[in-house]
Motif scaffolding. Structure first.
Motif, PDB file in Angstrom:
ATOM      1  N   LEU A 804     -18.778  21.652   0.873  1.00  0.00           N
ATOM      2  CA  LEU A 804     -18.761  22.390  -0.383  1.00  0.00           C
ATOM      3  C   LEU A 804     -17.778  21.778  -1.369  1.00  0.00           C
ATOM      4  N   GLY A 805     -18.096  21.890  -2.666  1.00  0.00           N
ATOM      5  CA  GLY A 805     -17.168  21.634  -3.756  1.00  0.00           C
ATOM      6  C   GLY A 805     -16.437  20.321  -3.707  1.00  0.00           C
ATOM      7  N   GLN A 806     -17.164  19.213  -3.558  1.00  0.00           N
ATOM      8  CA  GLN A 806     -16.512  17.909  -3.462  1.00  0.00           C
ATOM      9  C   GLN A 806     -16.136  17.359  -4.836  1.00  0.00           C
ATOM     10  N   TYR A 807     -15.118  16.513  -4.831  1.00  0.00           N
ATOM     11  CA  TYR A 807     -14.745  15.785  -6.040  1.00  0.00           C
ATOM     12  C   TYR A 807     -15.577  14.515  -6.117  1.00  0.00           C
ATOM     13  N   GLU A 808     -16.041  14.201  -7.313  1.00  0.00           N
ATOM     14  CA  GLU A 808     -16.841  12.996  -7.532  1.00  0.00           C
ATOM     15  C   GLU A 808     -16.161  12.148  -8.603  1.00  0.00           C
ATOM     16  N   ARG A 809     -15.851  10.928  -8.265  1.00  0.00           N
ATOM     17  CA  ARG A 809     -15.129  10.054  -9.181  1.00  0.00           C
ATOM     18  C   ARG A 809     -15.634   8.618  -9.064  1.00  0.00           C
ATOM     19  N   VAL A 810     -15.355   7.832 -10.109  1.00  0.00           N
ATOM     20  CA  VAL A 810     -15.627   6.396 -10.086  1.00  0.00           C
ATOM     21  C   VAL A 810     -14.550   5.739  -9.230  1.00  0.00           C
ATOM     22  N   PRO A 811     -14.924   4.877  -8.296  1.00  0.00           N
ATOM     23  CA  PRO A 811     -13.919   4.246  -7.420  1.00  0.00           C
ATOM     24  C   PRO A 811     -12.932   3.391  -8.200  1.00  0.00           C
ATOM     25  N   TRP A 812     -11.661   3.625  -7.955  1.00  0.00           N
ATOM     26  CA  TRP A 812     -10.589   2.804  -8.517  1.00  0.00           C
ATOM     27  C   TRP A 812     -10.443   1.554  -7.657  1.00  0.00           C
ATOM     28  N   ALA A 813     -10.404   0.389  -8.295  1.00  0.00           N
ATOM     29  CA  ALA A 813     -10.367  -0.871  -7.552  1.00  0.00           C
ATOM     30  C   ALA A 813      -9.070  -1.632  -7.751  1.00  0.00           C
ATOM     31  N   GLY A 814      -8.068  -0.990  -8.324  1.00  0.00           N
ATOM     32  CA  GLY A 814      -6.770  -1.638  -8.460  1.00  0.00           C
ATOM     33  C   GLY A 814      -6.599  -2.357  -9.790  1.00  0.00           C
ATOM     34  N   VAL A 815      -5.749  -3.356  -9.809  1.00  0.00           N
ATOM     35  CA  VAL A 815      -5.380  -4.074 -11.023  1.00  0.00           C
ATOM     36  C   VAL A 815      -5.756  -5.547 -10.870  1.00  0.00           C
ATOM     37  N   ASN A 816      -6.354  -6.095 -11.900  1.00  0.00           N
ATOM     38  CA  ASN A 816      -6.738  -7.509 -11.898  1.00  0.00           C
ATOM     39  C   ASN A 816      -5.475  -8.373 -11.916  1.00  0.00           C
ATOM     40  N   PRO A 817      -5.242  -9.189 -10.881  1.00  0.00           N
ATOM     41  CA  PRO A 817      -4.016 -10.027 -10.850  1.00  0.00           C
ATOM     42  C   PRO A 817      -3.962 -11.040 -11.981  1.00  0.00           C
TER      43      PRO A 817
END
Length: 1011
Positions: A804-817
């Motif tokens: 029930l009631g899940q959070y849905e988000r765009v995956p964070w992939a960090g910072v471009n070195p």
């Protein structure tokens, strides 16, 4: 003469024999007291083993046994609910020996009784699952709300605080969330009176149970499965919490408790100082090609040299270490016909935020009188008056001290040189309100009165049949005021404003029951009841507001130049139920139960407002079987099972009392003429949510009570969910409420208690419980596979086959070195600088626990007791809105996190992107990307040191000489330490995780005296 001498000798022998016999006997005396409190235990049975002699302790706990054979004897003492004790004693011929006993609460047997508001059942014959906490345990906890006494101490019951404000309510869930849009709180019953968990206040989060003093509570029992709760039918799907208050009886006793302590915030964010913040803002500007002087000019920073910038800590200025005080006085006693207990309480709590407080004063009177041998009348009445002043929290409010105090630009001062408040905060942007002045000038106050009580009469018709009539009342009257002072710039344009309201809630209960208890044979017992119940809930509200006050000292609405609005409404609901249950026990080994209830509610459609609910259950007392006689280490072993269907009609908070009806309301107009317009489409077939519940449990006690506990497996399937089903646009409505969809909650519970050491006056006890649970959406409606946030209240995503009631988000992939830009993933798993469009969306858990519980240890020796208790909650996830704003790319204050670990040059592998003023070209803006991605998704699991209590009961020999029966001094610590990876203020109160009023750390000390 010869015949006379033998006769005289024989006569003298007869005269001397009693004296000779007495010379071979002695006397045993002593007292029987409760080990932890030192209170006397009247009615305890003290016997000489293997002898038909003994005595019962009197009201002082004292006993006296005469005619005890001289020499070695075994003395045994027992008292219901306590562990029996045996002691060898050498009785001197013609003398007296004194033997005192201190009894401890029994864990060697399963609990004695299970209480409902209609009847009492022996635990060994109960087929349902329940948990209880005794009044002794409740009294030793530093809680303002009795619901908090259950937190972590009962399996299957997850309790989280809604706020750290004084007197705030708790969210209580029994075996998880079994609905999407309906209410999740259990049914509360106090001394037979049903009490709603809803907070009716607009200005505070005050719990309706805040007026119930913990020291007045005898026990709290939570009924968890269908067999235990089915007698309450349509209101029992979320469980039932039964609270019983203390009765009087015995010799008159006076008890006084006084407590005082401190209240302080659990923790605070490590926000930047003024110079650190200025340095970071100038760095962001330089990276974006903006001269620092432009930023200094825009924000009113006095210098471009950060070392020359200073300012206050706004959080420290708006919060404090509060003081808490509480005092309770009770008088109890009675005679052969009348028992009474009268108590009074006074509490004063100053909260974490300056100017906030809660004051309460109340009285309780419990009286029971035997009119005749067959007729008993009783009354239990509690009246409480409270006054509170609150603050703003629990949302993105720019004047909330739990939000603005961290975000206000720290170079802005609180007061001018002359001591006046700095108004407004020039250069503060959106956060240009002086929150210290606001807490000083504005007022959010609540004055309330609550009367909760019942009167009842019980008639013993025969030795197996009795009738009980009960009338209960829960009345609340709240007067609330919200004053916006004209001295504050944001209120000055309208000359200040004021809002005044009065909310009146009347909840009436009436029930009539007929209880029977038959024993048609030595091995057959039949018990049960028949009854009817009526409940009426009515709420009235009237409010008015005005603007334009001549001076800040004129605060009443009659001084307002402009009446701004008037609002009034009244709502009501009614319930009618008929119920009955029967329980058959054979030979104290096998028990079967059947419960049925036929309920009607005014909230549903005409054709569907009545529903039939019920349960069947059975239990097997394995330890009573003949084959268990040789298993000496098992004292009690019982297997239970139950199946039932219950209802949930608790949806008024989301949809009101009239969702089934087609409604029209005022407010429409045509060509200047007032009119009405449809406000609800209605659904004539709307009916109850139904919960089908299965439970299998095992209760045990082994090794002389050294180990006792229970296991429970459960599954709750809820169908006919109350959800908003989509409608065509030309209907004039977006959705219509309907019974569609199904969800499942299942899990298992483990609880046990151990006596680790009990030797030489030293005792060490351990308690532990844990509940594992999971939820799943089984179906929705119209073939839909998912519902998203905005379509239903209370969650992000509901998808068939998932929790029930899940959070849905765009995956964070960090910072471009290479360049320090934030990275995300698109739907193909590729890296991107953009959020939206083709971005992937993944689920990141929900705010429901995977497992939770508590564990603690109690050590006692010679009147000294140390109790240490931990509570834990694991598996919850949340989006940390606080960090999004405080650590995001906004141009307000931040925590120290923003100055650490950010990208500076190509090749850096960093956690944070290059600091940038505004939106960086060539990608989604920092803040938009942060909000819609998983970067601030966090696990809110934690273990908390919930309570440490050290108490010392003064020796009886020291205090009884001055007329004191018992005296205990103690010190309590609550919420002393929290172990978590969550970076917000309080992992227990997450909610939306934005500007939440966190729990507080409480240190209190007190004394309890009984005369």
């Amino acid at each position: 003469m010869k015949r006379l001498i033998p006769s005289v000798v024989f006569g003298l022998a007869l005269l001397l024999l009693p004296g000779l016999a007495w010379a071979q006997q002695g006397t045993v005396t002593g007292t029987v007291t409760e080990a932890e409190t030192g209170e006397p235990l009247p009615g305890a049975t003290v016997q000489i083993a293997d002898e038909n002699t003994g005595a019962a302790s009197d009201a002082e706990g004292q006993y006296r046994i005469t005619g005890v054979p001289a020499g070695e004897n075994t003395l045994r003492v027992s008292f219901v609910g306590y562990q029996a004790q045996e002691r060898n004693v050498n009785v001197p011929a013609g003398g007296t020996v004194r033997v005192n006993f201190q009894l401890r609460t029994s864990q060697a047997q399963l609990e004695e009784v299970v209480v409902s508001s209609y009847a009492v059942e022996e635990d060994a014959r109960v087929t349902g699952a329940s948990e209880s906490v005794s009044g002794e345990d409740i009294a030793t906890q530093d809680v303002q709300n009795v619901s908090g006494a259950l937190q972590g101490r009962a399996s299957g019951i997850r309790i989280t605080s809604q706020s750290g404000a004084p007197g705030s309510a708790f969210d209580v869930q029994v075996r998880g969330q079994s609905t999407i849009s309906g209410g999740t709180q259990p049914l509360y019953i106090v001394d037979g009176v049903q009490v709603g968990p809803e907070n009716i206040s607009e200005e505070s989060n005050l719990s309706p149970l805040a007026g119930l003093t913990p020291s007045d509570v005898e026990s709290i029992q939570v009924l968890k499965d269908a067999s235990a709760t089915a007698i309450y039918g349509a209101r029992a799907a979320n469980g039932v919490v039964i609270i019983e208050t203390k009765d009087g009886g015995g010799e008159t006793r006076v008890n006084f408790n006084a407590e005082v302590g401190s209240v302080s915030p659990l923790q605070q964010y490590n926000i930047l100082s003024a110079s650190e913040w200025a340095e970071h803002e100038f760095l962001k500007a330089e990276n974006a090609g903006i001269p620092p002087a432009a930023i200094a000019n825009a924000f009113g920073i006095p210098s471009t040299n950060p070392e020359e910038v200073s300012g206050p800590n706004w959080y420290d200025q708006s919060t404090r270490t509060g003081v808490t005080q509480s005092y309770q006085l009770s008088v109890s006693g009675g005679d052969e016909q009348t028992d009474f207990r009268i108590s009074g309480t006074f509490e004063r709590d100053k909260g974490q935020v300056i100017q906030s407080f809660l004051n309460q004063a109340g009285v309780r009177a419990n009286v029971q009188h035997d009119v005749t041998d067959d007729l008993t009348v009783s009354s239990k009445l509690n009246a409480i008056q409270n006054k509170s002043r609150g603050t703003i929290g629990g949302g993105a409010f720019i004047n909330s001290p739990f939000w603005a105090s961290y975000l206000i630009r720290p170079h802005l001062k609180v007061r001018e040189e002359d001591g006046d408040y700095n108004l407004p905060l020039e250069g503060g942007g959106a956060f240009n309100r002086n929150i210290v002045a606001q807490e000083d000038f504005n007022t959010q106050s609540t004055d309330g009165v609550q009367v909760l009580g019942d009167v009842s009469a019980t008639w013993e018709i025969t030795d197996w049949l009795s009738a009980r009539t009960l009338f209960g009342l829960n009345f609340n009257d709240l007067s609330e005021k919200d004053r916006r002072d004209p001295r504050l710039p944001n209120n000055a344009d309208i000359g200040g404003s004021g809002f005044v309201s009065d909310t009146r809630e009347l909840d009436q209960n009436f029930s009539q029951t007929l209880n029977y208890d038959l024993s048609p044979g030595e091995r057959h017992d039949i018990t049960g009841l028949f009854g009817a119940e009526y409940r009426r809930q009515k709420t009235q509200f009237v409010g008015a507001d005005g603007e334009g006050f001549p001076l800040f000292v004129f605060q009443n609405l009659n001084n307002a130049a402009t009446p701004a609005g008037v609002n009034e409404f009244e709502t009501e609901s009614r319930f009618l139920g008929f119920f009955g249950d029967a329980q058959y026990t054979y030979d104290d080994r096998y028990t079967g139960s059947l419960t049925l209830r036929y309920d009607g509610s005014s909230r549903f459609g005409e054709d569907t407002r009545y529903g039939l609910f019920g349960s069947v259950g059975g239990s097997w007392s394995i330890s009573e079987e003949a084959f268990m006689e040789e298993v000496g280490f098992v004292e009690a072993l019982e297997l239970r099972g139950s199946y039932g269907v219950l209802g949930n009609s608790d949806f008024q908070d989301a949809f009101g009392n009239f969702a089934a009806r087609r409604l029209y309301g005022g407010g429409g107009e045509y060509s200047g003429t007032a009119g009405i317009q449809p406000s609800s489409l209605g659904q004539s077939e709307l009916t109850w949510e139904e919960s089908t519940q299965i439970n299998v449990g095992l209760d045990y006690s082994v090794f002389g009570g050294r180990l006792s506990g229970s296991f429970n497996l459960f599954r709750n399937d809820t169908d006919k969910l109350l959800l908003g089903r989509d409608l065509p646009a030309d209907s004039g409505f977006d959705t219509v409420l309907d019974n569609v969809g199904e969800i499942r909650t299942e899990g298992f519970e483990i609880a046990f208690n151990t006596v680790n050491v009990d030797r030489g006056g030293f005792r060490w006890d351990t308690e532990f419980n844990i509940t594992f649970q999971r939820s799943e959406v089984l179906s929705l409606f119209d073939g839909r596979e998912e519902l998203r946030n905005g379509q239903q209240p209370g969650g992000d995503l509901y998808r068939v086959g998932e929790p029930l009631g899940q959070y849905e988000r765009v995956p964070w992939a960090g910072v471009n070195p290479a360049n320090g830009r934030p990275l995300y993933k698109d739907e193909d798993g590729n890296l991107t600088y953009f959020v939206g469009g083709q971005s992937a969306e993944e689920t990141y858990g929900n705010n429901l626990s995977d497992y939770y519980g508590g564990f603690g240890n109690t050590f006692s020796y010679a009147g000294l007791t140390l109790d240490v208790f931990f509570q834990f909650d694991y598996g919850r996830n949340t989006f940390n809105n606080d960090r999004y704003f405080i650590d995001g790319n906004f141009n307000f204050n931040h925590t120290e996190n923003v100055t650490e670990g950010f990208w500076q040059k190509p090749g850096d592998v960093s956690e944070r992107p290059l600091p940038w003023f505004g939106n960086r070209p060539g990608g989604t803006g920092y803040n938009s990307g942060f909000f819609n991605s998983s970067v601030y998704m966090e696990n809110a699991s934690y273990i908390r040191l919930k309570q440490v209590r050290l108490s010392y009961s003064l020796p009886s020999s020291l205090v009884r000489g001055i007329g004191i029966q018992n005296a205990t001094i103690y010190v309590n610590g609550s919420n002393l330490a929290t172990f978590t990876n969550y970076t917000g203020l309080d992992p227990e109160i997450v909610g939306t995780a934005i500007a939440q009023y966190p729990n507080n750390e409480r240190i209190t000390g007190g004394i309890n005296v009984t005369l």
